[in-house]
Design an enzyme around this catalytic site. Structure first.
Site, PDB file in Angstrom:
ATOM      1  N   HIS A   1       0.871  -1.177   0.000  1.00 28.31           N
ATOM      2  CA  HIS A   1       0.000   0.000   0.000  1.00 28.31           C
ATOM      3  C   HIS A   1       0.904   1.222   0.000  1.00 28.31           C
ATOM      4  O   HIS A   1       1.674   1.444   0.937  1.00 28.31           O
ATOM      5  CB  HIS A   1      -0.891  -0.015   1.248  1.00 28.31           C
ATOM      6  CG  HIS A   1      -1.965   1.027   1.237  1.00 28.31           C
ATOM      7  ND1 HIS A   1      -3.113   0.883   0.500  1.00 28.31           N
ATOM      8  CD2 HIS A   1      -2.064   2.219   1.876  1.00 28.31           C
ATOM      9  CE1 HIS A   1      -3.890   1.941   0.689  1.00 28.31           C
ATOM     10  NE2 HIS A   1      -3.271   2.763   1.504  1.00 28.31           N
TER      11      HIS A   1
ATOM     12  N   LYS B   1     -10.641   4.821  -4.788  1.00 25.86           N
ATOM     13  CA  LYS B   1      -9.760   5.952  -4.495  1.00 25.86           C
ATOM     14  C   LYS B   1      -8.358   5.604  -4.970  1.00 25.86           C
ATOM     15  O   LYS B   1      -7.785   4.599  -4.519  1.00 25.86           O
ATOM     16  CB  LYS B   1      -9.744   6.286  -3.003  1.00 25.86           C
ATOM     17  CG  LYS B   1      -8.908   7.517  -2.698  1.00 25.86           C
ATOM     18  CD  LYS B   1      -9.156   8.041  -1.301  1.00 25.86           C
ATOM     19  CE  LYS B   1      -8.285   7.380  -0.284  1.00 25.86           C
ATOM     20  NZ  LYS B   1      -8.328   8.068   1.021  1.00 25.86           N
TER      21      LYS B   1
ATOM     22  N   LYS C   1      -4.472   6.414  -5.139  1.00 20.80           N
ATOM     23  CA  LYS C   1      -3.418   7.135  -4.441  1.00 20.80           C
ATOM     24  C   LYS C   1      -2.416   7.704  -5.452  1.00 20.80           C
ATOM     25  O   LYS C   1      -1.927   6.985  -6.334  1.00 20.80           O
ATOM     26  CB  LYS C   1      -2.692   6.210  -3.466  1.00 20.80           C
ATOM     27  CG  LYS C   1      -3.537   5.759  -2.286  1.00 20.80           C
ATOM     28  CD  LYS C   1      -3.648   6.841  -1.239  1.00 20.80           C
ATOM     29  CE  LYS C   1      -4.311   6.329   0.023  1.00 20.80           C
ATOM     30  NZ  LYS C   1      -4.347   7.376   1.074  1.00 20.80           N
TER      31      LYS C   1
ATOM     32  N   ASP D   1      -6.432  10.737  -4.163  1.00 18.58           N
ATOM     33  CA  ASP D   1      -5.789  11.227  -2.943  1.00 18.58           C
ATOM     34  C   ASP D   1      -4.339  11.554  -3.272  1.00 18.58           C
ATOM     35  O   ASP D   1      -3.534  10.663  -3.539  1.00 18.58           O
ATOM     36  CB  ASP D   1      -5.862  10.169  -1.847  1.00 18.58           C
ATOM     37  CG  ASP D   1      -5.279  10.646  -0.528  1.00 18.58           C
ATOM     38  OD1 ASP D   1      -4.841  11.817  -0.452  1.00 18.58           O
ATOM     39  OD2 ASP D   1      -5.264   9.860   0.436  1.00 18.58           O
TER      40      ASP D   1
ATOM     41  N   GLU E   1      -8.492  14.603  -2.704  1.00 14.37           N
ATOM     42  CA  GLU E   1      -8.162  14.659  -1.277  1.00 14.37           C
ATOM     43  C   GLU E   1      -6.785  15.276  -1.063  1.00 14.37           C
ATOM     44  O   GLU E   1      -5.798  14.828  -1.642  1.00 14.37           O
ATOM     45  CB  GLU E   1      -8.203  13.257  -0.668  1.00 14.37           C
ATOM     46  CG  GLU E   1      -7.894  13.217   0.819  1.00 14.37           C
ATOM     47  CD  GLU E   1      -8.053  11.827   1.412  1.00 14.37           C
ATOM     48  OE1 GLU E   1      -7.658  11.635   2.578  1.00 14.37           O
ATOM     49  OE2 GLU E   1      -8.568  10.927   0.704  1.00 14.37           O
TER      50      GLU E   1
ATOM     51  N   ASP F   1      -8.136  16.689   4.737  1.00 11.91           N
ATOM     52  CA  ASP F   1      -7.782  15.558   5.604  1.00 11.91           C
ATOM     53  C   ASP F   1      -6.701  15.979   6.592  1.00 11.91           C
ATOM     54  O   ASP F   1      -6.986  16.475   7.668  1.00 11.91           O
ATOM     55  CB  ASP F   1      -7.346  14.356   4.769  1.00 11.91           C
ATOM     56  CG  ASP F   1      -7.087  13.114   5.630  1.00 11.91           C
ATOM     57  OD1 ASP F   1      -7.495  13.095   6.807  1.00 11.91           O
ATOM     58  OD2 ASP F   1      -6.474  12.153   5.131  1.00 11.91           O
TER      59      ASP F   1
ATOM     60  N   LYS G   1     -11.631  10.853  10.978  1.00  6.31           N
ATOM     61  CA  LYS G   1     -10.767   9.750  11.402  1.00  6.31           C
ATOM     62  C   LYS G   1     -10.557   9.821  12.907  1.00  6.31           C
ATOM     63  O   LYS G   1     -10.316  10.898  13.459  1.00  6.31           O
ATOM     64  CB  LYS G   1      -9.393   9.832  10.717  1.00  6.31           C
ATOM     65  CG  LYS G   1      -9.400   9.575   9.229  1.00  6.31           C
ATOM     66  CD  LYS G   1      -8.005   9.740   8.642  1.00  6.31           C
ATOM     67  CE  LYS G   1      -8.004   9.513   7.130  1.00  6.31           C
ATOM     68  NZ  LYS G   1      -6.679   9.794   6.529  1.00  6.31           N
TER      69      LYS G   1
ATOM     70  N   GLU H   1     -14.341   4.612   3.571  1.00  6.54           N
ATOM     71  CA  GLU H   1     -13.330   3.833   2.841  1.00  6.54           C
ATOM     72  C   GLU H   1     -12.693   2.783   3.738  1.00  6.54           C
ATOM     73  O   GLU H   1     -11.512   2.453   3.586  1.00  6.54           O
ATOM     74  CB  GLU H   1     -12.250   4.755   2.274  1.00  6.54           C
ATOM     75  CG  GLU H   1     -11.489   5.539   3.313  1.00  6.54           C
ATOM     76  CD  GLU H   1     -10.235   6.206   2.769  1.00  6.54           C
ATOM     77  OE1 GLU H   1      -9.165   5.585   2.844  1.00  6.54           O
ATOM     78  OE2 GLU H   1     -10.337   7.336   2.280  1.00  6.54           O
TER      79      GLU H   1
END
Length: 387
Positions: A36, A181, A183, A211, A237, A262, A286, A340
């Site tokens: 990731h 989404k 990245k 994002d 984002e 964010d 979050k 998400e």
């Protein structure tokens, strides 16, 4: 699980039914099915701190504090989270009434400034334990549930467009995810945007969120935002670094794609300041930012009052952390962008018995007392970091 802070048996027996008698912590390292990537790091093992709270009535509850590759996303690492819970946060609340939610939150905040992940995990464990002791879901402490499930996004973050297309198609076929989404920030902007175009072309009818993870400058955004709009991206984002409010506001004003705030806003005042500066029209919720379920619900209220729409963000939490977030999301009057929380699906080991369900492109809120989950102690033991 270690037991760094526990009342002795005589003291515990003398306490009323729902006093906090033990706070235990463990660091876990859970492998992921694929790497990731973010703009400043990548992981193939997700490390978290698991918290267990025990009440004098015998009820127990669980919480989770997640990070991404150490103190890169924010200042907390799993090692610091564990140490601060064991040394400062747990002693501040031992012996307290577990139902005194606000008082306990104030004690934790006084004991450890910021440390939002640590405090959020402990509060989740306390709410879970309180729910089990009363036979109530945690949502009952948050105003009650208004939704049973919500649309859930899947993050594409390997950086390889063809692999990501194959991954997304599997999610579509399984009817788990239809919003994705992507990245950005770990390739040059032109390559990233070309990758987005390739993925969007291969996934007709799917909504695409991007994002940037703070990786762009204003000049880069001026160049590439129009192309992302042409591709059909529905949300951007955090394209610029926190603190660049004026530049972000200029970009948000000229962009046909809404911006989501964010990393630029953790606290209530920061949310209000970003909304007033018009840096974004969507806010990502979050626990790692708010420091507790109650505070995250307040963050949602502040953002909504300032005219922002809401998105349920994640930090790759496993099932325990996901359940805590879902308890809040399920109780919000509006959650326009869904969430998400795909963390339980990217982890190779589930520390629960599968109570988090993904079906028909929705994540379904677990039912039952507390957070609605039960712990797989064998799995927990297998991934717990040895001293």
């Amino acid at each position: 699980m270690n037991t760094p802070q526990t009342l002795d048996r005589t003291d515990a027996q003398a306490l009323p039914a729902r006093r906090i008698v033990a706070i235990e912590t463990a660091i876990v390292d859970v492998p992921t099915w694929r790497r990731h990537r973010l703009s400043n790091t990548e992981i193939s093992v997700q490390s978290c701190v698991i918290v267990r709270a025990v009440l004098s009535c015998g009820a127990e509850g669980w919480g989770e504090a997640a990070t991404l590759g150490g103190p890169r996303w924010a200042e907390e690492s799993v090692e610091a989270i564990k140490a601060n819970i064991d040394t400062y946060i747990a002693p501040a609340i031992l012996g307290a009434d577990a139902l005194s939610f606000e008082a306990n939150a104030l004690k934790m905040a006084k004991a450890a400034t910021r440390n939002a992940s640590a405090r959020g995990a402990v509060e989740a464990a306390l709410l879970d334990a309180a729910g089990h002791s009363l036979g109530l879901p945690v949502t009952a402490f948050l105003g009650g549930r208004v939704r049973e499930h919500m649309e859930v996004l899947w993050a594409l973050a390997s950086g390889d467009a063809e692999q990501e297309i194959e991954e997304a198609r599997r999610k579509l076929e399984a009817r788990e995810h239809r919003r994705f989404k992507i990245k950005l920030g770990f390739h040059p902007p032109a390559e990233d945007v070309a990758r987005v175009a390739r993925i969007a072309e291969a996934l007709p009818g799917c909504e695409i969120v991007c994002d940037v993870n703070q990786a762009w400058t204003e000049a880069t955004a001026i160049r590439f935002l129009p192309r992302l709009a042409e591709i059909g991206v529905v949300l951007i984002e955090q394209p610029l670094k926190p603190g660049h409010q004026a530049a972000t506001a200029r970009m948000a004003a000229r962009s046909p794609i809404p911006f989501m705030v964010d990393e630029a806003a953790f606290t209530g005042p920061e949310i209000a300041a970003n909304a007033a500066a018009a840096t974004g029209s969507v806010y990502s919720l979050k626990l790692v930012k708010s420091g507790g379920l109650l505070e995250m619900k307040r963050a949602a209220a502040i953002a909504a009052a300032m005219g922002m729409e809401l998105y349920g963000g994640c930090l790759l939490e496993g099932a325990i952390g996901t359940a805590a977030h879902l308890a809040v999301f399920a109780s919000l009057p509006a959650l326009e962008w869904g969430c998400e929380h795909f963390g339980p699906r990217i982890a190779k080991r589930d520390l629960t018995h599968g109570e988090i369900v993904f079906r028909d492109f929705q994540i379904h809120c677990p039912t039952g007392p507390g957070l609605g989950i039960s712990i797989d102690h064998d799995a927990l033991r297998d991934v717990t970091r040895k001293a």
